[in-house]
Design a protein around this motif. Structure first.
Motif, mmCIF file in Angstrom:
data_model
loop_
_atom_site.group_PDB
_atom_site.id
_atom_site.type_symbol
_atom_site.label_atom_id
_atom_site.label_comp_id
_atom_site.label_asym_id
_atom_site.label_seq_id
_atom_site.Cartn_x
_atom_site.Cartn_y
_atom_site.Cartn_z
ATOM 1 N N UNK A 221 0.812 -1.218 0.000
ATOM 2 C CA UNK A 221 0.000 0.000 0.000
ATOM 3 C C UNK A 221 0.847 1.270 0.000
ATOM 4 N N UNK A 222 2.155 1.148 0.072
ATOM 5 C CA UNK A 222 2.987 2.351 0.119
ATOM 6 C C UNK A 222 2.832 3.222 -1.130
ATOM 7 N N UNK A 223 2.746 2.644 -2.324
ATOM 8 C CA UNK A 223 2.552 3.511 -3.498
ATOM 9 C C UNK A 223 1.244 4.294 -3.464
ATOM 10 N N UNK A 224 0.157 3.678 -3.019
ATOM 11 C CA UNK A 224 -1.122 4.397 -3.011
ATOM 12 C C UNK A 224 -1.158 5.480 -1.936
ATOM 13 N N UNK A 225 -0.398 5.302 -0.874
ATOM 14 C CA UNK A 225 -0.355 6.315 0.187
ATOM 15 C C UNK A 225 0.674 7.416 -0.079
ATOM 16 N N UNK A 226 1.501 7.242 -1.100
ATOM 17 C CA UNK A 226 2.507 8.266 -1.402
ATOM 18 C C UNK A 226 1.826 9.591 -1.742
ATOM 19 N N UNK A 227 2.252 10.644 -1.052
ATOM 20 C CA UNK A 227 1.615 11.950 -1.204
ATOM 21 C C UNK A 227 0.485 12.172 -0.221
ATOM 22 N N UNK A 228 0.185 11.142 0.554
ATOM 23 C CA UNK A 228 -0.904 11.240 1.541
ATOM 24 C C UNK A 228 -0.424 10.841 2.937
ATOM 25 N N UNK A 261 -8.248 -0.063 -0.503
ATOM 26 C CA UNK A 261 -9.182 -0.716 -1.416
ATOM 27 C C UNK A 261 -8.614 -0.911 -2.813
ATOM 28 N N UNK A 262 -7.956 0.089 -3.415
ATOM 29 C CA UNK A 262 -7.413 -0.125 -4.772
ATOM 30 C C UNK A 262 -6.387 -1.251 -4.824
ATOM 31 N N UNK A 263 -5.631 -1.451 -3.749
ATOM 32 C CA UNK A 263 -4.630 -2.515 -3.724
ATOM 33 C C UNK A 263 -5.316 -3.881 -3.667
ATOM 34 N N UNK A 264 -6.373 -3.993 -2.879
ATOM 35 C CA UNK A 264 -7.133 -5.249 -2.878
ATOM 36 C C UNK A 264 -7.793 -5.465 -4.227
#
Length: 268
Positions: A221-228, A261-264
């Motif tokens: 999930x680190x890529x989806x949280x990048x910037x957040x 959710x996007x990662x799942x």
């Protein structure tokens, strides 16, 4: 000139087709997962602590209607959905209290686990309240545990999941980096923020290794949280919340829907 236009046209056609096939494959994977049962296991990052809207029947487990397992189940309507993830859970709690719904009919399992075993809450408390050196020392203790003891505990959980759900696709999701670095951020030094992020990376690496060894799917999930991250100005993670201390360092509702959710979805 005509050849260049033909190449551009064919390239565009290929990209369009590839995108369509990828979307179709993702949709097909979701349909296959939904055809059977979905069981959501794990700790507070799966139960949805920090997202609010908790199911009163879940008590101290704090299962949120805004948690990513609930969002996935609502969108995909699996034949059955069992949500046993619980706030504060460690590997032993998953083994003792969460696996009952698993069966040969289960086609999808998601799980986040390992952070509490490694002393996540105590690490963050130490880093918030004590010095840089105390923070780093506590993180080093956690890293030693992650290297020496956690792999065996993860193996026990993963083996039990496979034994009870032999036909399931098992998606193990990790943890985000907590802080954006190189920014002005009140209350936590850059030294502490970097050490916490490095500790999270170390935990994720250890989990990913055991996931691969068991043939499960790793959901980073680190890529989806990048910037957040905290200090980003658009954080999907709670910082220290003295009014609701349990929410601290957990995903917000946006973190559940936009980070997890996007990662799942991409790995189901």
């Amino acid at each position: 000139m005509r050849r260049s236009r033909l190449v551009l046209f064919l390239s565009s056609l290929f990209l369009t087709a590839a995108t369509a096939l990828t979307g179709a494959a993702t949709a097909q994977a979701s349909q296959l997962a939904a055809a059977g049962g979905y069981v959501a296991l794990g700790d507070s990052y799966s139960s949805g602590v920090g997202a609010g809207s908790y199911d009163s029947a879940s008590g101290d487990c704090k299962r949120s209607t805004k948690a990513f397992p609930r969002l996935w189940a609502t969108a995909n309507a699996p034949s059955s959905f069992n949500f046993t993830a619980c706030s504060g859970a460690r590997t032993g709690d998953v083994l003792a209290n969460q696996l009952a719904p698993l069966s040969s009919a289960t086609t999808l399992v998601s799980v986040t686990i390992g952070g509490n075993d490694a002393g996540f809450a105590d690490v963050m408390t130490t880093c918030v309240l004590q010095s840089d050196s105390a923070c780093i020392s506590r993180i080093n203790t956690a890293r030693a545990y992650i290297d020496s003891t956690l792999p065996g505990k993860l193996d026990s959980v993963y083996s039990a999941i496979r034994s009870k759900a032999p036909n399931a696709r098992v998606v193990v999701l990790g943890y985000p980096r907590f802080y954006q670095l190189g920014t002005t951020c009140l209350g936590m030094s850059e030294t502490k923020r970097k050490a916490i992020n490095d500790g999270s990376d170390h935990l994720n690496t250890a989990i990913a290794r055991r996931v691969a060894a068991h043939g499960f799917v790793w959901g980073d999930v680190r890529p989806t949280f990048t910037g957040h991250e905290i200090c980003s100005g658009n954080s999907w993670l709670h910082s220290v919340n003295w009014l609701s201390i349990g929410d601290s360092y957990h995903p917000t509702a946006a973190g559940q829907s936009g980070g997890y959710l996007p990662v799942l979805n991409s790995n189901d």
